[in-house]
Design an enzyme around this catalytic site. Structure first.
Site, PDB file in Angstrom:
ATOM      1  NE  ARG A  33      -2.809  -3.904  -1.056  1.00 27.03           N
ATOM      2  CZ  ARG A  33      -2.169  -4.626  -0.144  1.00 27.03           C
ATOM      3  NH1 ARG A  33      -0.849  -4.676  -0.150  1.00 27.03           N
ATOM      4  NH2 ARG A  33      -2.834  -5.298   0.769  1.00 27.03           N
TER       5      ARG A  33
ATOM      6  NE  ARG B  23      -3.391  -2.313   2.863  1.00 22.83           N
ATOM      7  CZ  ARG B  23      -3.075  -3.481   3.410  1.00 22.83           C
ATOM      8  NH1 ARG B  23      -1.878  -3.659   3.931  1.00 22.83           N
ATOM      9  NH2 ARG B  23      -3.961  -4.452   3.460  1.00 22.83           N
TER      10      ARG B  23
ATOM     11  CG  HIS C 187      -5.024   0.068  -3.616  1.00 28.04           C
ATOM     12  ND1 HIS C 187      -4.354  -0.038  -2.412  1.00 28.04           N
ATOM     13  CD2 HIS C 187      -5.913  -0.958  -3.637  1.00 28.04           C
ATOM     14  CE1 HIS C 187      -4.822  -1.078  -1.742  1.00 28.04           C
ATOM     15  NE2 HIS C 187      -5.756  -1.662  -2.461  1.00 28.04           N
TER      16      HIS C 187
ATOM     17  CG  HIS D 261      -5.566  -9.066   1.708  1.00 26.01           C
ATOM     18  ND1 HIS D 261      -5.691  -9.406   0.384  1.00 26.01           N
ATOM     19  CD2 HIS D 261      -5.462  -7.719   1.733  1.00 26.01           C
ATOM     20  CE1 HIS D 261      -5.654  -8.313  -0.352  1.00 26.01           C
ATOM     21  NE2 HIS D 261      -5.514  -7.274   0.441  1.00 26.01           N
TER      22      HIS D 261
ATOM     23  CE  LYS E 242      -7.586  -1.665   5.554  1.00 26.79           C
ATOM     24  NZ  LYS E 242      -8.307  -1.973   4.314  1.00 26.79           N
TER      25      LYS E 242
ATOM     26  CE1 TYR F 288      -5.147  -5.686  -3.471  1.00 22.54           C
ATOM     27  CE2 TYR F 288      -7.265  -6.102  -2.441  1.00 22.54           C
ATOM     28  CZ  TYR F 288      -6.100  -5.377  -2.522  1.00 22.54           C
ATOM     29  OH  TYR F 288      -5.867  -4.362  -1.653  1.00 22.54           O
TER      30      TYR F 288
END
Length: 185
Positions: A124, A26, A121, A147, A51, A156
């Protein structure tokens, strides 16, 4: 990447593109990297504040490390601090802001003729799709991206074309045991 140029700002921008794309970070994770978070000998980057403030180690391929080297060489002449930093002015050596990085990325995308609005993004997502196309397992991709939920990783991979899915299933090998064998007792 060709539109970033050869001047220091362009070299830094190309390095950021490489880290976003080839490590799947990210933008906030990439901009938070310190020089000490890179371990080329292992091919790894340490994400200290992912995250949810989660820490993880990710991999990056040899080609990406080669692309990162010119920025690392320029970075040595700047004050110690974040890997991606301000190059000139009174804040030289300090954190490069996400807004400033996004602005430079979008400007380079426009120069390259990208007609759609560009978001970092997307690199990614490209990383995840490329790993899947190379046969990397979904669980490995999930860990690389940080994740917690496999369902997010699956989203994704919706960038994979239907024709690719059909071809993959259509080209499967025949079963190793006859289908009727499971019916016998």
């Amino acid at each position: 990447m060709r539109e970033t140029g050869e001047r220091p700002h362009g070299v830094r921008l190309r390095a950021l593109v490489v880290v976003l794309w080839r490590a799947g970070l990210r933008i906030s994770e990439a901009l938070a990297l310190a020089e000490t978070d890179l371990e080329r000998s292992r091919g790894s980057l340490l994400v200290r504040h992912g995250k949810g403030d989660k820490r993880r180690e990710v991999g990056m391929d040899e080609w990406a490390w080669e692309q990162l080297r010119p920025w690392q060489n320029l970075r040595r002449d700047l004050p110690i601090g974040p890997l991606f930093c301000v190059i000139s002015g009174p804040t030289r050596g300090r954190h490069w802001t996400p807004a400033a990085a996004r602005h430079e990325l979008r400007a380079a995308a426009m120069r390259a003729g990208v007609r759609r609005r560009f978001a970092p993004h997307q690199l990614r997502h490209a990383h995840a799709v490329e790993l899947a196309r190379e046969g990397v397992g979904l669980n490995v991709i999930q860990r690389q991206l940080g994740h917690a939920n496999l369902g997010v990783t699956s989203v994704y991979l919706q960038g994979i074309d239907n024709a690719e899915v059909i071809e993959a299933v259509h080209s499967r090998r025949p079963p190793m045991i006859p289908a009727a064998a499971a019916l016998r007792r």
